[in-house]
Design a protein around this motif. Sequence first.
Motif, short mmCIF file in Angstrom:
data_model
loop_
_atom_site.label_atom_id
_atom_site.label_comp_id
_atom_site.label_asym_id
_atom_site.label_seq_id
_atom_site.Cartn_x
_atom_site.Cartn_y
_atom_site.Cartn_z
N PHE A 1 -12.78 14.54 31.01
CA PHE A 1 -13.39 13.21 30.80
C PHE A 1 -12.72 12.50 29.63
CE2 PHE A 1 -16.62 10.41 29.09
CZ PHE A 1 -17.12 9.79 30.24
N GLU A 2 -12.54 13.28 28.56
CA GLU A 2 -11.94 12.70 27.37
C GLU A 2 -10.51 12.28 27.63
OE1 GLU A 2 -13.81 15.40 27.37
OE2 GLU A 2 -15.53 14.63 26.24
N LYS B 1 -10.48 9.12 29.55
CA LYS B 1 -10.88 8.02 28.68
C LYS B 1 -9.71 7.58 27.81
CE LYS B 1 -14.60 6.74 25.47
NZ LYS B 1 -13.71 6.14 24.51
N GLU B 2 -9.02 8.59 27.29
CA GLU B 2 -7.91 8.28 26.40
C GLU B 2 -6.80 7.55 27.14
OE1 GLU B 2 -5.03 10.90 23.66
OE2 GLU B 2 -7.13 11.58 23.82
N PRO C 1 -19.62 14.71 29.02
CA PRO C 1 -18.34 14.84 28.33
C PRO C 1 -17.84 16.28 28.41
CG PRO C 1 -19.93 13.65 26.97
CD PRO C 1 -20.67 14.13 28.17
N ASP D 1 -19.07 -1.53 22.14
CA ASP D 1 -18.31 -0.29 21.95
C ASP D 1 -17.03 -0.54 21.16
OD1 ASP D 1 -20.28 0.45 23.53
OD2 ASP D 1 -19.07 1.37 25.13
N HIS E 1 -18.07 6.50 32.92
CA HIS E 1 -19.10 7.36 33.45
C HIS E 1 -19.56 6.86 34.80
CE1 HIS E 1 -23.35 8.60 33.79
NE2 HIS E 1 -22.84 9.77 33.39
N ALA F 1 -16.72 4.36 27.56
CA ALA F 1 -17.35 5.57 28.05
C ALA F 1 -18.39 5.29 29.13
CB ALA F 1 -17.96 6.34 26.88
N ASN F 2 -19.21 4.26 28.89
CA ASN F 2 -20.27 3.94 29.84
C ASN F 2 -19.71 3.63 31.21
OD1 ASN F 2 -22.54 4.25 28.42
ND2 ASN F 2 -22.62 2.09 27.70
#
Lengths: 838, 109
Positions: A683-684, A687-688, A724, A595, A698, A694-695
């Motif tokens: 979610f984003e 993540k940020e 997402p 990734d 999740h 992402a995996n």
Amino acid sequence: MLSGKINNAKPGPRIRPPRRVMTGGTSEFETLWQMLKSSFCDIHNKNASALAFEQLYRAAYKIVLKKKGSVLWQQVTEFETEWFSAKVMPIIKTLITAKTINAALGEVSEVSATERRNLGEKFLKGLRDTWEEHQTAMNMITDILMYMDRTMVTDARKPSIFTSSIGLYRDNVLLANPTEHGAEYKVCALVNAVIIDMINMERRGDVIDRSLIRSICAMLENLHQTDEEKDDERLYLVVFEPHYIEESRKFYANEAQIMLQKQNCGAWLRHAEQRLKEEEDRCKTTLSTRSSVGITEVVEQELVIRHLDEFLSLDRTGLGAMIDNDKRDDLSILYRLLLRVDSKLPHLKAAISKRVLESGLEIEKAVGNMDLSTVSNQKDGEEAKASSAPKTGSAAAQQATSSALKWVQDVLDLRKRFRMMLQVCFDNNSIIESALAKSFADFVNLFPRASEFISLYIDAYMKKGTRGSENVEPVLEEAIVLINHIQDRDLFERYYQKHLARRLLNSKSESTELEKWFINAMKQQVGTHFTAKFEGMFKDMSVSQDLRTNYKEYIAGLEGKIEPPASSYKKIELAINVLTSNNWPADSMGRNQGDGDNNDVIFPEDIQKLQNSFLKYYSNGRNGRVLTWVPSVGTAEIKCIFPKLKESGPLSKERRYDLTVSTYGMIVIMLFNDIPDDEWLSFEEIKERTNIPANDLHRALVGITIPPKSRILLKEPNTKSIKPGNKFCFNSSFVSKTIKIKAPTVNPSRVESREERKKTEDKNNETRANACSAALVRIMKQRKELTHTLLTGEVMAQLSSRFCPDIPIIKQQIDGLITKEYLERMDIGGVPGYKYLA
Amino acid sequence: MAEPTNGSQIPETKYITLVSRDGFEFVVPREATKISPAITGMLDPLNNFKEAQTARCTFEEINGIVLEKVAEYFQYWYRNKDQEDVADLEIPPEICLEVLMAADFLGLT
């Protein structure tokens, strides 16, 4: 022996000359010979008791002294020849009737067996009697002519009178043509035919006069084709045996056909063994032991080998059925039979190997069927997972895992069965043993997922709580044998590493002792280089243990000395494992994620302080070591306080829970520490803020949002999968009955899905390519120049302990090295080869 | 192998008698005569000649003095056959030739 002493002092005594015996001439010879001749007649007529041996002996002695020895020899043979035609043959002829001839030579088979037997016995008896009488008489005559024999054999080099006289029997009786008219045949042909007919009668179950046949055979054994009496010219071997073997061949060829029609392999085996024993006995009691090799060979060839494959492939009773039904007696017989034929056992070896392969494929098929359903299930499962339904997925995975376990168990059972068979039925024959080993290796290697399944199987036994405290060592020992069969050891190593890492890092291992014992056992079976990584992993674990204790002491020592931040160290206890990256599987080390954004996960501030503190401690005295944090395999225990919300009910007071979540989970949860309780993060956004791949994010979110028992975060929309764009919020109204809560974090060891497997294989192939390349360079550096064939051969030899390299991979690597200008193509004596550059 | 030529089989006696041309008789163990194939054939019960029936061998061509030496030799052989370093048998030179001939006749070579 004779010696005399002569006294020289006195005149010596006179030596008296012997009395003269050499008187008379031809007339005296005639008188003496007439006397001998009439005595010989008496002897032949069994009338010898009145004869004085000394007188006859002296007569022969005198003839010889008169130098008439050869004349006497001549006379005696003539006398015997006359005797045969005058007295012996007439008796024989009366025994040979047209019926005897017909019956024996089989031109007309209208004569019944009983009659045939009676006629034959009568004939053989007559023959035996004349032979025995002749022999007795000749023994006596030979004794009388002893003096003649002595001189004749040494001086005139004639065969002894006994030899030539029984030779006369052969020429005048056995090789005579008894009928004056009609068919051309000899007495001995008739003898052959009668004996063989009788033996065939016995083979069919009749009783025959064995001793009669034995004495005829003894006669044939004592007679030779020439008077030189060479051992391989015995009439038995020259005249009788070839016919006997030939006729027996016909008999057994016919019998094999009959057995084949009965379609019963077991019966056939028993029968063949019985027949072999019978023939052996027959040679001892009826014929001659000289024939036992020949006749045994006939039975083996005709009854055993010729139709072996047909019998063994019989559906309901063949080898497969015998093995399946555990017919050990039959298998033992089969083994014994085939061992006599060929100690290398090519047939049995092939048949067993085939059977093992078939059984192996059956197991594979059974598992495959199970698997097929699960794979499709799993596919759904994965989709379901993606849409928030992990249970179906894990259930499918569970099933796939159990099918993997079943495969291994079945293979082990199969192996056990064949080992047992080897021990009980095949006398631990080393040829069969190696064939078994080879065919097991073959089908294990034919099965692409063998490495994974075996590692999983071991994993299942090693893991905590899966099996009680039962004795697992023997089970594992068997598993090691399977490992030995695996050709692609590197692939197994990879899986085992992965599973072991999971066990170690999540402390799922039942017992470190057991793990270590197993690795030791593998080391002994497979080799040191194979287990080096595993041992390294254990070493890392124990080093880390020490490190943790020391670090704790270090922190305790710091306390008081250093200001504020120390308080946060106290709050957070660090259980760290420092892992040597080479020894551990790449994916659990966070490498090769692909990734690209996994390197700098943003840890909460407290954690960062902790990390720095540890780094400071660790680098002290360990210059140049680089530590990379691998949050993907870690877990965290966090105390979580949920606020009092209502006046009554379970929400009426503050609730403290101990949460166990993955490191990523912790990062996410701690993120919500810094925002108001009712703020939602997408979610984003998560993540940020965390920079978690992402995996992993999740997976972490699934653990803390979906199962009701660990629903720390609320999700919007409230579905069973995470996509997402979903939004998350702190679940302040969380209630649990237990204080300790474990969010499902790690995936259990399970069968890989199709894509995962593909990934593993790709990775493995990459490693292999590198290993190939390394081997190529190693070899070329040393040899400088090498032909293509030799080079590939050496590479194969070097790598075969780890895996079986494909030719294409090697070629590809050679091409690669040429492009990189490590190698250069060249011609070595007309064969393509390579030269090492640089 | 074969039935005896005469129905009544005589049991083998332990001693046999050697008779010379001039009527001297020498009794020797049957075993001791086994060195001579001629006498062995003579006494073979299977052959069943007259000598075998009577255990008595008459030698029409050998006189008493020589036969005595022969009998002595049989004894000598019988006693010493399994031993080494045995003293020679003394044979008076005057009968040497005759003894030699008798030995040839009896197959003692």
